[in-house]
Design an enzyme around this catalytic site. Structure first.
Site, mmCIF file in Angstrom:
data_model
loop_
_atom_site.group_PDB
_atom_site.id
_atom_site.type_symbol
_atom_site.label_atom_id
_atom_site.label_comp_id
_atom_site.label_asym_id
_atom_site.label_seq_id
_atom_site.Cartn_x
_atom_site.Cartn_y
_atom_site.Cartn_z
ATOM 1 N N HIS A 28 0.845 -1.189 0.000
ATOM 2 C CA HIS A 28 0.000 0.000 0.000
ATOM 3 C C HIS A 28 0.878 1.235 0.000
ATOM 4 O O HIS A 28 1.914 1.254 0.651
ATOM 5 C CB HIS A 28 -0.925 0.035 1.226
ATOM 6 C CG HIS A 28 -2.103 0.913 1.005
ATOM 7 N ND1 HIS A 28 -2.053 2.265 1.238
ATOM 8 C CD2 HIS A 28 -3.336 0.644 0.533
ATOM 9 C CE1 HIS A 28 -3.234 2.778 0.923
ATOM 10 N NE2 HIS A 28 -4.015 1.829 0.482
ATOM 11 N N ASP A 71 -8.039 -5.452 -0.498
ATOM 12 C CA ASP A 71 -8.455 -6.349 -1.577
ATOM 13 C C ASP A 71 -8.132 -7.816 -1.320
ATOM 14 O O ASP A 71 -8.679 -8.683 -2.002
ATOM 15 C CB ASP A 71 -7.801 -5.909 -2.902
ATOM 16 C CG ASP A 71 -8.406 -4.621 -3.428
ATOM 17 O OD1 ASP A 71 -9.623 -4.452 -3.280
ATOM 18 O OD2 ASP A 71 -7.662 -3.782 -3.965
HETATM 19 N N1 ACO Z 1 3.974 -7.707 -4.484
HETATM 20 C C1 ACO Z 1 5.315 -7.716 -4.622
HETATM 21 N N2 ACO Z 1 6.075 -6.626 -4.500
HETATM 22 C C2 ACO Z 1 5.450 -5.490 -4.209
HETATM 23 C C3 ACO Z 1 4.053 -5.403 -4.037
HETATM 24 C C4 ACO Z 1 3.321 -6.582 -4.185
HETATM 25 N N3 ACO Z 1 1.994 -6.565 -4.051
HETATM 26 N N4 ACO Z 1 3.731 -4.136 -3.745
HETATM 27 C C5 ACO Z 1 4.853 -3.440 -3.735
HETATM 28 N N5 ACO Z 1 5.903 -4.260 -4.017
HETATM 29 C C6 ACO Z 1 7.302 -3.881 -4.096
HETATM 30 C C7 ACO Z 1 7.610 -3.263 -5.452
HETATM 31 O O1 ACO Z 1 7.972 -4.223 -6.403
HETATM 32 C C8 ACO Z 1 8.724 -2.318 -5.105
HETATM 33 O O2 ACO Z 1 9.892 -3.073 -4.937
HETATM 34 P P1 ACO Z 1 11.313 -2.549 -5.415
HETATM 35 O O3 ACO Z 1 11.546 -1.294 -4.615
HETATM 36 O O4 ACO Z 1 12.212 -3.648 -5.115
HETATM 37 O O5 ACO Z 1 11.156 -2.238 -6.884
HETATM 38 C C9 ACO Z 1 8.319 -1.800 -3.728
HETATM 39 O O6 ACO Z 1 7.550 -2.838 -3.140
HETATM 40 C C10 ACO Z 1 7.500 -0.516 -3.772
HETATM 41 O O7 ACO Z 1 6.347 -0.785 -4.606
HETATM 42 P P2 ACO Z 1 5.625 0.277 -5.509
HETATM 43 O O8 ACO Z 1 4.843 -0.422 -6.543
HETATM 44 O O9 ACO Z 1 6.606 1.322 -5.961
HETATM 45 O O10 ACO Z 1 4.663 0.913 -4.432
HETATM 46 P P3 ACO Z 1 3.524 1.953 -4.734
HETATM 47 O O11 ACO Z 1 3.317 2.707 -3.482
HETATM 48 O O12 ACO Z 1 3.826 2.719 -5.960
HETATM 49 O O13 ACO Z 1 2.260 1.047 -5.062
HETATM 50 C C11 ACO Z 1 0.548 -0.515 -4.722
HETATM 51 C C12 ACO Z 1 1.315 0.647 -4.117
HETATM 52 C C13 ACO Z 1 0.051 -0.106 -6.109
HETATM 53 C C14 ACO Z 1 -0.650 -0.822 -3.849
HETATM 54 C C15 ACO Z 1 1.476 -1.726 -4.820
HETATM 55 O O14 ACO Z 1 1.820 -2.167 -3.525
HETATM 56 C C16 ACO Z 1 0.866 -2.865 -5.625
HETATM 57 O O15 ACO Z 1 1.004 -2.873 -6.857
HETATM 58 N N6 ACO Z 1 0.174 -3.829 -4.946
HETATM 59 C C17 ACO Z 1 -0.494 -4.914 -5.654
HETATM 60 C C18 ACO Z 1 -1.809 -4.433 -6.226
HETATM 61 C C19 ACO Z 1 -2.847 -4.191 -5.148
HETATM 62 O O16 ACO Z 1 -3.038 -4.989 -4.261
HETATM 63 N N7 ACO Z 1 -3.521 -3.067 -5.269
HETATM 64 C C20 ACO Z 1 -4.602 -2.694 -4.346
HETATM 65 C C21 ACO Z 1 -4.165 -1.620 -3.407
HETATM 66 S S1 ACO Z 1 -5.465 -1.180 -2.262
HETATM 67 C C22 ACO Z 1 -6.560 -0.317 -3.216
HETATM 68 O O17 ACO Z 1 -6.199 0.409 -4.097
HETATM 69 C C23 ACO Z 1 -7.936 -0.525 -2.991
#
Ligand code: ACO
Length: 377
Positions: free
Chosen positions: A263, A314
């Site tokens: 998140h 989710d």
């Molecule tokens: N699985 C694996 N790795 C992850 C995940 C995940 N679900 N979420 C974040 N990471 C990792 C990224 O790969 C990144 O790693 P790195 O620094 O080694 O490249 C690091 O954690 C930071 O992740 P970002 O994607 O840059 O984080 P951001 O804050 O931009 O995105 C988000 C947040 C979109 C929720 C992200 O965690 C994600 O894509 N999660 C999966 C999708 C999801 O569950 N979305 C629902 C969110 S709740 C809602 O909107 C209702």
């Protein structure tokens, strides 16, 4: 020479504070709607009461609540002309969120107050949109099964009516309560991607429908509301509790994102996920399908230990809906059915203190290009 900026670029606007808001707040792992914790509201409130709270900044008295309950349940009825037009839309191989986005846009064409800027008219539009979002989802579900629209019952709640309208059968009390809690948990979430989209569109002083359609488009994506559907797809493709740990380790090693985890704001856990985890455990045990919860728990533990990431709203909502027999691809439309109440609160807040959103982009393209005739290229 293009203008460059001295400051760092905030990709994804991380940490950027774009407006003030009094709708909902996130502080550490505490989520509040209008100052009330989500735990308090989930335990004691109803979705109709939350709608009132989000739009009026206070809890309703009993007459006010009754009025909202009546307007929302009566408002769930769809008129025949609209149903007939919606029947002409394709449903085969169509994602329900794409259909919902189109249907919501169509709804505006049947609303003579859609373009009004009068406060009372805008409230009526908001009431209609909130009442009918779930009806549209239910209509989609019925149409793709080749069945007729089930008219809602005016003396029942939105949660009761939605479950009734998708199946045509009166729902169990327990499912109504669970579903109502899910609607409460999804109603608002500060400046999330879809609420921000709604606010950006409103900030040009566009109409409410256009703002809500923008928000539906944003919610659809798998990084936002679309993740709940993807969680269930992932669980089904893993197939067993025993396979879950290795499956996740391999996916992480391949740099895949695990849906339902991580998140932007919560770093110490999403309070909604904690509530949904308990609901998932209980419901799946009762439904005789404990494997879905157990598999989820293995995934939860593995993602935490391997990557330090916690589940978001989710993750466990997927197995809650699955235990109730709700089709996987309408999980995100259900999210929209609830979140529309929050989008509308944000839209009202934006209109009340508006300034158009217009950030800048630092130039990263080619310089000094000169046009030449097509014959010379
Ligand atoms: N699985 C694996 N790795 C992850 C995940 C995940 N679900 N979420 C974040 N990471 C990792 C990224 O790969 C990144 O790693 P790195 O620094 O080694 O490249 C690091 O954690 C930071 O992740 P970002 O994607 O840059 O984080 P951001 O804050 O931009 O995105 C988000 C947040 C979109 C929720 C992200 O965690 C994600 O894509 N999660 C999966 C999708 C999801 O569950 N979305 C629902 C969110 S709740 C809602 O909107 C209702």
């Amino acid at each position: 020479m293009a203008e460059t900026y001295a400051g760092a670029i905030d990709r994804g606007l991380e940490g950027v504070v774009a407006c003030t808001t009094g709708v909902s707040s996130i502080v550490d792992a505490t989520l509040c709607y209008r100052g009330f914790t989500i735990e308090d509201l989930a335990a004691n409130s109803s979705f109709e009461e939350i709608v009132f709270l989000l739009w009026n900044d206070r809890l309703p008295n009993s007459d006010e609540l009754k009025t909202y309950e009546t307007k929302l349940s009566e408002g769930m009825a769809l008129n025949l002309e609209l149903i007939n037009v919606l029947k002409s839309l394709p449903t085969k191989d169509v994602h329900p969120m794409a259909w919902l986005r189109t249907a919501t846009s169509l709804l505006a064409l049947y609303d003579d107050k859609a373009q009004s800027t009068d406060d009372a008219d805008r409230k009526e539009v908001a009431m209609k949109l909130t009442a009918q979002m779930g009806s549209l989802v239910a209509l989609f579900e019925r149409l793709r099964q080749g069945k007729d629209f089930v008219a809602p019952k005016a003396d029942k709640s939105m949660a009761w009516n939605f479950l009734y309208m998708i199946s045509g059968e009166e729902p169990q009390d327990e499912f109504v309560k669970v579903f109502d809690t899910c609607l409460i948990l999804h109603a608002d979430h500060e400046l999330n991607c879809s609420a921000f989209s709604a606010r950006v569109t409103s900030s040009s002083l566009s109409d409410i429908y256009s703002s809500v359609v923008s928000a539906i488009g944003a919610l659809k994506g798998p990084l936002h509301g679309g993740a709940n559907e993807q969680v269930m797809i992932m669980l089904k493709s893993i197939g067993s509790v025993e396979a879950a740990g290795e499956w996740i380790k391999t996916a992480l090693a391949n740099k895949e994102k695990i849906m339902g985890f991580g998140h932007r704001v919560y770093k110490n856990g999403d309070p909604r996920a904690k509530i949904l985890r308990g609901m998932s455990k209980e419901l799946n045990e009762k439904a005789g399908s404990p494997q879905w919860y157990e598999m989820s728990k293995v995934i939860d533990d593995t993602v935490q230990s391997e990557k330090g990431l916690l589940p978001n709203v989710d993750f466990y909502s997927a197995t809650v809906y699955n235990s109730m027999g709700i089709p996987t691809d309408i999980y995100t439309p259900i999210f929209a059915m609830s979140r529309v109440s929050g989008w509308l609160a944000h839209i009202f807040e934006q209109f009340a203190n508006n300034r158009i959103y217009r950030p800048r982009g630092e130039w990263s393209g080619k310089e000094n290009q000169k046009w030449m005739p097509v014959s010379d290229r």
